[in-house]
Design an enzyme around this catalytic site. Structure first.
Site, PDB file in Angstrom:
ATOM      1  N   ASP A  54      22.189 -11.637 117.237  1.00 58.77           N
ATOM      2  CA  ASP A  54      23.502 -12.215 116.878  1.00 58.77           C
ATOM      3  C   ASP A  54      24.288 -11.069 116.257  1.00 58.77           C
ATOM      4  O   ASP A  54      24.459 -10.984 115.054  1.00 58.77           O
ATOM      5  CB  ASP A  54      23.362 -13.407 115.916  1.00 58.77           C
TER       6      ASP A  54
ATOM      7  N   ASN B 122      25.619 -14.651 113.116  1.00 57.50           N
ATOM      8  CA  ASN B 122      26.488 -13.990 112.138  1.00 57.50           C
ATOM      9  C   ASN B 122      27.961 -14.277 112.429  1.00 57.50           C
ATOM     10  O   ASN B 122      28.747 -14.524 111.524  1.00 57.50           O
ATOM     11  CB  ASN B 122      26.278 -12.473 112.171  1.00 57.50           C
TER      12      ASN B 122
ATOM     13  N   THR C 297      16.454 -11.103 116.597  1.00 52.47           N
ATOM     14  CA  THR C 297      17.059 -10.751 115.308  1.00 52.47           C
ATOM     15  C   THR C 297      18.214 -11.694 114.960  1.00 52.47           C
ATOM     16  O   THR C 297      19.056 -11.371 114.135  1.00 52.47           O
ATOM     17  CB  THR C 297      17.555  -9.291 115.300  1.00 52.47           C
TER      18      THR C 297
ATOM     19  N   GLU D 291      15.894 -18.780 104.881  1.00 51.95           N
ATOM     20  CA  GLU D 291      16.474 -17.508 105.344  1.00 51.95           C
ATOM     21  C   GLU D 291      17.517 -17.843 106.413  1.00 51.95           C
ATOM     22  O   GLU D 291      17.367 -18.821 107.164  1.00 51.95           O
ATOM     23  CB  GLU D 291      15.332 -16.638 105.893  1.00 51.95           C
ATOM     24  N   PHE D 292      18.546 -17.012 106.546  1.00 50.06           N
ATOM     25  CA  PHE D 292      19.709 -17.299 107.405  1.00 50.06           C
ATOM     26  C   PHE D 292      19.345 -17.682 108.848  1.00 50.06           C
ATOM     27  O   PHE D 292      19.789 -18.719 109.360  1.00 50.06           O
ATOM     28  CB  PHE D 292      20.663 -16.085 107.414  1.00 50.06           C
ATOM     29  N   ASN D 293      18.585 -16.845 109.568  1.00 51.39           N
ATOM     30  CA  ASN D 293      18.348 -17.095 111.004  1.00 51.39           C
ATOM     31  C   ASN D 293      17.662 -18.442 111.242  1.00 51.39           C
ATOM     32  O   ASN D 293      17.960 -19.137 112.208  1.00 51.39           O
ATOM     33  CB  ASN D 293      17.482 -15.989 111.619  1.00 51.39           C
TER      34      ASN D 293
ATOM     35  N   ASP E 108      23.501  -5.376 110.831  1.00 51.88           N
ATOM     36  CA  ASP E 108      22.104  -4.914 110.879  1.00 51.88           C
ATOM     37  C   ASP E 108      21.491  -5.058 112.264  1.00 51.88           C
ATOM     38  O   ASP E 108      20.628  -4.277 112.658  1.00 51.88           O
ATOM     39  CB  ASP E 108      21.229  -5.538 109.777  1.00 51.88           C
ATOM     40  N   ASP E 109      22.004  -6.024 113.071  1.00 53.63           N
ATOM     41  CA  ASP E 109      21.571  -6.078 114.479  1.00 53.63           C
ATOM     42  C   ASP E 109      22.000  -4.790 115.197  1.00 53.63           C
ATOM     43  O   ASP E 109      21.244  -4.250 116.011  1.00 53.63           O
ATOM     44  CB  ASP E 109      22.238  -7.233 115.219  1.00 53.63           C
TER      45      ASP E 109
ATOM     46  N   ASN F 197      17.672 -16.541 101.559  1.00 54.54           N
ATOM     47  CA  ASN F 197      18.984 -15.952 101.239  1.00 54.54           C
ATOM     48  C   ASN F 197      20.154 -16.902 101.530  1.00 54.54           C
ATOM     49  O   ASN F 197      21.300 -16.487 101.526  1.00 54.54           O
ATOM     50  CB  ASN F 197      19.170 -14.602 101.947  1.00 54.54           C
TER      51      ASN F 197
ATOM     52  N   HIS G  89      17.166  -5.699 107.566  1.00 49.23           N
ATOM     53  CA  HIS G  89      16.416  -6.839 108.103  1.00 49.23           C
ATOM     54  C   HIS G  89      16.036  -6.610 109.572  1.00 49.23           C
ATOM     55  O   HIS G  89      14.859  -6.576 109.927  1.00 49.23           O
ATOM     56  CB  HIS G  89      17.266  -8.116 108.052  1.00 49.23           C
ATOM     57  N   ASP G  90      17.065  -6.497 110.413  1.00 48.81           N
ATOM     58  CA  ASP G  90      16.818  -6.458 111.855  1.00 48.81           C
ATOM     59  C   ASP G  90      16.171  -5.144 112.317  1.00 48.81           C
ATOM     60  O   ASP G  90      15.279  -5.176 113.182  1.00 48.81           O
ATOM     61  CB  ASP G  90      18.124  -6.709 112.618  1.00 48.81           C
TER      62      ASP G  90
HETATM   63 CA    CA Z   1      20.789 -10.615 113.044  1.00 46.76          CA
END
Ligand code: CA
Length: 320
Positions: free
Chosen positions: A11, A40, A131, A173-175, A15-16, A166, A249-250
């Site tokens: 997404d 995102n 990711t 976590e977001f994802n 960071d991706d 987060n 992260h990614d």
């Molecule tokens: Ca991502």
């Protein structure tokens, strides 16, 4: 050394983008395709952002646009974190930053079909690195589970198992939060699956000082991109968490595809909360003291050699 065949399902926010750069530059990986999913930012922007990164790198990789919303929940995106365009708004106020985009890289296939086609072309060889939210991968499992059984492994940036999430108030976590129903399908599919969650990614810290010192003075496009695109992303953490930097992260999920020894993992049974009022998206491990435990379904990363990872990431980011 034979390269590992990888599909990156992203997404594409800041960071991706760094994960894509890291993956394409790594000599250990052959990136077969990059697919996009709403997360995102919306899926149109995520797809454009992948084309932008490929244009900066002058690389040609097939790109598949994927699902524009989660399976069940309404769409949830975070332009306040990654900038309105998802990459730190480097072309705000009419500025030009990216070379012209090569739209011919955009596959006619939907991301789900591009994933299935790649797996059919390379049985038992594809490592899928996710990711973003898991909507595309769950959709591929629902559409053609037999083909999805021919994946070698899945590496997921997602979850927070022994640490806070987060997404306020801190369960998820977001994802996983964005599409917990998809996550439940993917984690329940019984394929070799490694969860690269906040337990380890929050240990990989890229501070503003470090970026300025390592990349700020480099004139090449990629270090300049990372230096500039992370500015707003780091502003978010500075203003909201008092930490003047960001987390990789990614890139760490791609790092685990490159070299598993960056992390230590434990086999666990992980449940995904899909319904909770305050816990939607929580990745809950079986932690009851029963003697007869349920079989593990996920390999959860619990430790990371963050110094070695960070120094390798920066070395690759600097290479022209
Ligand atoms: Ca991502």
């Amino acid at each position: 050394m034979e390269k590992k065949r990888v599909i990156l399902d992203t997404d594409t926010g800041v960071d991706d983008a760094m994960a894509i750069i890291f993956g394409i530059k790594s000599e250990a990986l052959q990136i077969e395709a990059i697919t996009t999913v709403a997360g995102n930012v919306d899926v149109e922007k995520c797809t454009r952002n992948v084309l932008r990164v490929l244009a900066l790198m002058n690389k040609k990789v097939p790109v598949g646009k994927g699902c524009d919303r989660p399976l069940v929940k309404p769409q949830f995106s975070v332009p306040s974190v990654h900038g309105a365009d998802g990459l730190g708004d480097l072309e705000e106020d009419g500025k030009t930053f990216y070379p012209p985009l090569d739209k011919s890289l955009l596959s006619k296939l939907h991301a789900v079909d591009l994933i299935l086609e790649s797996i059919n072309n390379h049985h038992d060889e594809i490592t899928l690195v996710a990711t973003g939210p898991l909507t595309n991968i769950a959709s591929a499992i629902l559409k053609d589970p037999r083909t999805m059984r021919k994946i070698k492994e899945i590496i997921v940036m997602g979850g927070a198992v022994n640490v806070p999430g987060n997404i306020p108030p801190g369960a998820a976590e977001f994802n996983i939060y964005v599409d917990p129903h998809a996550a439940e399908i993917v984690l329940g599919f019984a394929l070799p699956l490694t969860l690269v969650g906040l337990d380890v990614t929050h240990q990989v810290r890229l501070t503003r000082n470090l970026v300025a010192q390592e990349l700020g003075s480099k004139s090449d496009k990629i270090p300049q991109f990372i230096f500039k695109a992370t500015e707003k992303y780091m502003d978010f953490y500075r203003d909201n968490q008092g930490y003047d930097g960001c987390y990789l992260h990614d890139p760490l999920a791609v790092g685990v595809a490159i070299d598993q020894s960056y992390v230590k993992a434990e086999e666990m049974k992980i449940y995904v909360e899909t319904e909770g009022k305050v816990t939607s998206g929580m990745t809950m491990p079986f932690r009851h003291p029963m003697l007869k435990k349920e079989s593990p379904n996920v390999s959860v990363c619990v430790e990371v050699d963050h110094k070695r990872f960070l120094s390798n990431f920066l070395r690759i980011a600097k290479e022209s």
